[in-house]
Design an enzyme around this catalytic site. Structure first.
Site, short mmCIF file in Angstrom:
data_model
loop_
_atom_site.label_atom_id
_atom_site.label_comp_id
_atom_site.label_asym_id
_atom_site.label_seq_id
_atom_site.Cartn_x
_atom_site.Cartn_y
_atom_site.Cartn_z
N TYR A 80 -43.76 -22.14 26.66
CA TYR A 80 -44.68 -21.18 27.30
C TYR A 80 -44.32 -21.02 28.77
O TYR A 80 -44.28 -19.92 29.30
CB TYR A 80 -46.13 -21.65 27.16
CG TYR A 80 -47.08 -20.62 27.74
CD1 TYR A 80 -47.53 -19.57 26.95
CD2 TYR A 80 -47.46 -20.67 29.07
CE1 TYR A 80 -48.35 -18.58 27.49
CE2 TYR A 80 -48.27 -19.69 29.62
CZ TYR A 80 -48.72 -18.65 28.83
OH TYR A 80 -49.51 -17.68 29.36
N PHE A 132 -39.27 10.28 35.20
CA PHE A 132 -39.24 9.94 33.78
C PHE A 132 -40.70 9.91 33.31
O PHE A 132 -41.59 9.55 34.08
CB PHE A 132 -38.52 8.61 33.51
CG PHE A 132 -38.45 8.35 32.04
CD1 PHE A 132 -37.65 9.14 31.23
CD2 PHE A 132 -39.24 7.37 31.44
CE1 PHE A 132 -37.64 8.96 29.85
CE2 PHE A 132 -39.23 7.19 30.07
CZ PHE A 132 -38.43 7.99 29.27
N THR A 133 -40.92 10.28 32.05
CA THR A 133 -42.29 10.46 31.54
C THR A 133 -43.22 9.29 31.89
O THR A 133 -44.29 9.49 32.47
CB THR A 133 -42.27 10.65 30.01
OG1 THR A 133 -41.50 9.59 29.44
CG2 THR A 133 -41.65 11.99 29.62
N ASP A 223 -34.30 2.68 39.27
CA ASP A 223 -34.52 2.53 37.83
C ASP A 223 -33.15 2.41 37.19
O ASP A 223 -32.40 3.39 37.09
CB ASP A 223 -35.28 3.75 37.28
CG ASP A 223 -35.52 3.66 35.77
OD1 ASP A 223 -34.86 2.83 35.12
OD2 ASP A 223 -36.34 4.43 35.25
N LYS A 266 -32.63 -0.53 26.94
CA LYS A 266 -31.43 0.25 27.23
C LYS A 266 -30.42 -0.66 27.93
O LYS A 266 -29.43 -1.03 27.33
CB LYS A 266 -31.78 1.46 28.10
CG LYS A 266 -32.67 2.49 27.39
CD LYS A 266 -33.02 3.65 28.32
CE LYS A 266 -33.97 4.63 27.70
NZ LYS A 266 -33.35 5.59 26.80
N ARG A 389 -37.35 17.18 24.56
CA ARG A 389 -37.41 16.86 25.99
C ARG A 389 -37.63 18.17 26.74
O ARG A 389 -36.73 18.73 27.34
CB ARG A 389 -36.11 16.18 26.45
CG ARG A 389 -35.86 14.81 25.86
CD ARG A 389 -36.60 13.64 26.48
NE ARG A 389 -38.01 13.50 26.20
CZ ARG A 389 -38.68 12.37 26.36
NH1 ARG A 389 -38.10 11.27 26.79
NH2 ARG A 389 -39.97 12.30 26.12
N PHE A 455 -46.54 13.88 23.69
CA PHE A 455 -45.40 14.03 22.78
C PHE A 455 -45.29 12.87 21.79
O PHE A 455 -44.73 13.01 20.72
CB PHE A 455 -44.08 14.18 23.57
CG PHE A 455 -43.78 13.00 24.46
CD1 PHE A 455 -44.29 12.94 25.75
CD2 PHE A 455 -42.99 11.96 24.02
CE1 PHE A 455 -44.02 11.86 26.57
CE2 PHE A 455 -42.70 10.87 24.83
CZ PHE A 455 -43.23 10.81 26.12
N1 F0G Z 1 -36.85 4.59 32.71
C1 F0G Z 1 -35.97 5.33 32.02
C2 F0G Z 1 -34.87 6.03 32.76
C3 F0G Z 1 -36.08 5.43 30.63
O1 F0G Z 1 -35.19 6.17 29.97
C4 F0G Z 1 -37.12 4.74 29.97
C5 F0G Z 1 -37.28 4.85 28.53
C6 F0G Z 1 -38.02 3.99 30.72
C7 F0G Z 1 -37.86 3.93 32.10
C8 F0G Z 1 -39.16 3.27 30.09
O2 F0G Z 1 -38.67 2.17 29.42
O3 F0G Z 1 -39.22 2.63 27.01
O4 F0G Z 1 -38.69 0.31 27.80
O5 F0G Z 1 -40.83 1.39 28.41
N2 F0G Z 1 -36.73 5.72 27.83
C9 F0G Z 1 -36.83 5.82 26.38
C10 F0G Z 1 -36.06 7.02 25.89
C11 F0G Z 1 -38.20 5.76 25.85
O6 F0G Z 1 -36.13 7.26 24.68
O7 F0G Z 1 -35.39 7.70 26.65
P1 F0G Z 1 -39.40 1.59 28.08
#
Ligand code: F0G
Length: 482
Positions: A80, A132-133, A223, A266, A389, A455
């Site tokens: 832990y 980013f979203t 990022d 990623k 997208r 989405f």
């Molecule tokens: N930053 C970038 C540039 C990303 O592409 C993503 C996720 C995140 C942050 C968030 O990371 O998903 O681990 O919470 N991109 C995914 C995609 C969801 O399908 O492009 P996460």
């Protein structure tokens, strides 16, 4: 990967790995796909993976692991608190990025939540090359706003610009002047700019932007989720960097920033995330959020097995043979589609090939979600799952009106080391068929529209019986069983 020379064949991307474990796929016939599309409410996030032939939704958490990554999982230290696995991960990250403090978090958006919670207050501004979203959703949730200052030319769909993710430095200066430095929560630079087609940012642009941030005492954040693709492009496209090793480039980039965070779904080819912080006091200002929302400071909500795997994955991300596979497969896909006159974002970037729905289905008005409709057509006509997208991936403005995306894209992700070139050829072929029948595709409308990140879970329906007609045309050409 080096360009393997051929005797009588044109050069093609060559895998520098071989397959050891496979997952069986099946291709449902078109009629069944039509039914599954209705079951999924015309949202590809709602499809079941077993009903998909080519899952090109994302590269997130679905990159193939290496034998070395899998075997490292066996030595995971389950504790832990004080897990040796964490210290191995932290030390590897310090070796690569030269940043001492590491906050583990369960994925990228968890890092974004913590960063926004630490720095964003109502009315504050976050400067970005592009949003980013999930990054934006956390900032706006806390009453902040985002200024996207990517150079205008980065948004031109067809071009041969090597670094379409570069930030407009004059616009950055003007924004800081307008907002005042005190009102800027932080500057976020995204490597491998996701929403404009996985387009890289140059080292030069990162340096210019972070120099300005330093001048005004603004916290700079990288990022690094798509850093591995961006590193490949810096090494191959930025003249002044071509003789440096990937490790040297990575360190030069990291040295520019106060904070580096990433989704290890990623970067690292596993599932997790982390925030690396240079300054001790800043690190302490964030650690409570980890213990409150993620887990103890030595696992942050991640499985220790995944942490062991990603620690090996970080090393593999420093290897050109590994990181060139994605961009080379993407370039191959993009070039074939472009040659065929199909509207794609050029040059090919990282993450995936991006169809330009604005042109592909130019007859569908933006309020009927052209990218959302096109992505459904690809599933109907090939069992291919891409990701919308475009406007669907945006949030409405506070007055409830649509916020139209500056680009309407369909992303066909190429998770690393997953697909073969024959599968890529199948996708290219089906896209060509869909393009030749594009006039048959119609729009979509919401039947259930969530307020945030709509989405993911929104439900839609076609505005007419275009899916039935499209599937009938497809069956006339390919038969009942394809
Ligand atoms: N930053 C970038 C540039 C990303 O592409 C993503 C996720 C995140 C942050 C968030 O990371 O998903 O681990 O919470 N991109 C995914 C995609 C969801 O399908 O492009 P996460």
């Amino acid at each position: 990967m080096p360009e393997i020379k051929f005797y009588k064949h044109e050069p093609i991307p060559m895998e520098m790995h071989k397959v050891k474990i496979v997952q069986q796929l099946s291709l449902l016939p078109a009629d069944e796909r039509l039914k599954k599309m209705y079951d999924a409410s015309f949202n590809t996030f709602q499809l079941h993976n077993g009903d998909i032939f080519m899952d090109m939704l994302t590269d997130s958490g679905v990159n193939a692991m290496s034998d070395q990554m899998q075997s490292a999982m066996l030595r995971a230290d389950d504790a832990y608190a004080g897990s040796e696995t964490f210290y191995r991960m932290r030390d590897k990250l310090e070796e690569i990025f030269g940043i001492k403090y590491c906050l583990p978090a369960h994925q990228g958006r968890a890092c974004e939540n913590i960063l926004a919670s630490t720095f964003v207050k109502p009315g504050k501004c976050v400067i970005m090359n592009y949003h980013f979203t999930t990054a934006k959703a956390h900032i706006t949730r806390l009453g902040g706003h985002v200024e996207e200052l990517v150079k205008a030319e980065g948004l031109i769909p067809v071009s041969d610009l090597p670094f379409k993710g570069d930030i407009d430095i004059d616009a950055v200066e003007a924004c800081i002047d307008r907002e005042t430095p005190e009102n800027i929560a932080f500057m976020r630079i995204e490597s491998g700019t996701n929403l404009i087609g996985g387009q890289p940012i140059s080292y030069k642009s990162m340096k210019e932007a972070t120099d300005v941030a330093k001048k005004y005492g603004i916290v700079s954040v990288l990022d690094a989720s798509l850093l591995q693709d961006n590193l490949y492009f810096i090494k191959t496209r930025e003249e002044s960097m071509k003789d440096k090793t990937v490790r040297e480039i990575t360190r030069m980039i990291a040295d520019l920033f106060d904070i580096v965070y990433f989704s290890a779904r990623k970067f690292g080819f596993a599932r997790g995330g982390a925030i690396l912080v240079r300054d001790e006091a800043m690190f302490h200002s964030m650690e409570d959020y980890i213990t409150m929302f993620e887990g103890f400071l030595t696992y942050g909500g991640m499985s220790v097995k995944e942490m062991e795997a990603m620690t090996v994955g970080f090393d593999e991300s420093m290897d050109m043979d590994v990181i060139s596979q994605g961009p080379q497969f993407i370039k191959y896909t993009v070039d074939r589609l472009h040659e065929a006159g199909i509207p794609v974002i050029t040059p090919g970037g990282g993450l995936g090939a991006h169809l330009n729905a604005t042109e592909f289905v130019s007859h569908i008005p933006q309020e009927q979600y052209p990218s959302g409709a096109l992505v459904c057509a690809l599933y109907l006509c090939g069992g291919i799952r891409g990701m919308e997208r475009g406007t669907l991936s945006e949030e409405r403005t506070p007055d409830g009106s649509e916020h139209f995306a500056s680009m309407e894209l369909v992303r066909l992700a190429l998770p690393r080391r997953v697909f073969t070139l024959s599968q890529v050829e199948y996708v290219i072929d089906r896209v060509k068929w869909v393009y030749d029948h594009r006039d048959m595709i119609g729009g979509l409308r919401f039947t259930h529209e969530p307020k945030t990140l709509r989405f993911f879970t929104g439900k839609l329906e076609p505005v007419s019986d275009w899916p039935e007609k499209l599937v009938a045309a497809f069956k006339a050409d390919f038969g009942e069983d394809q």
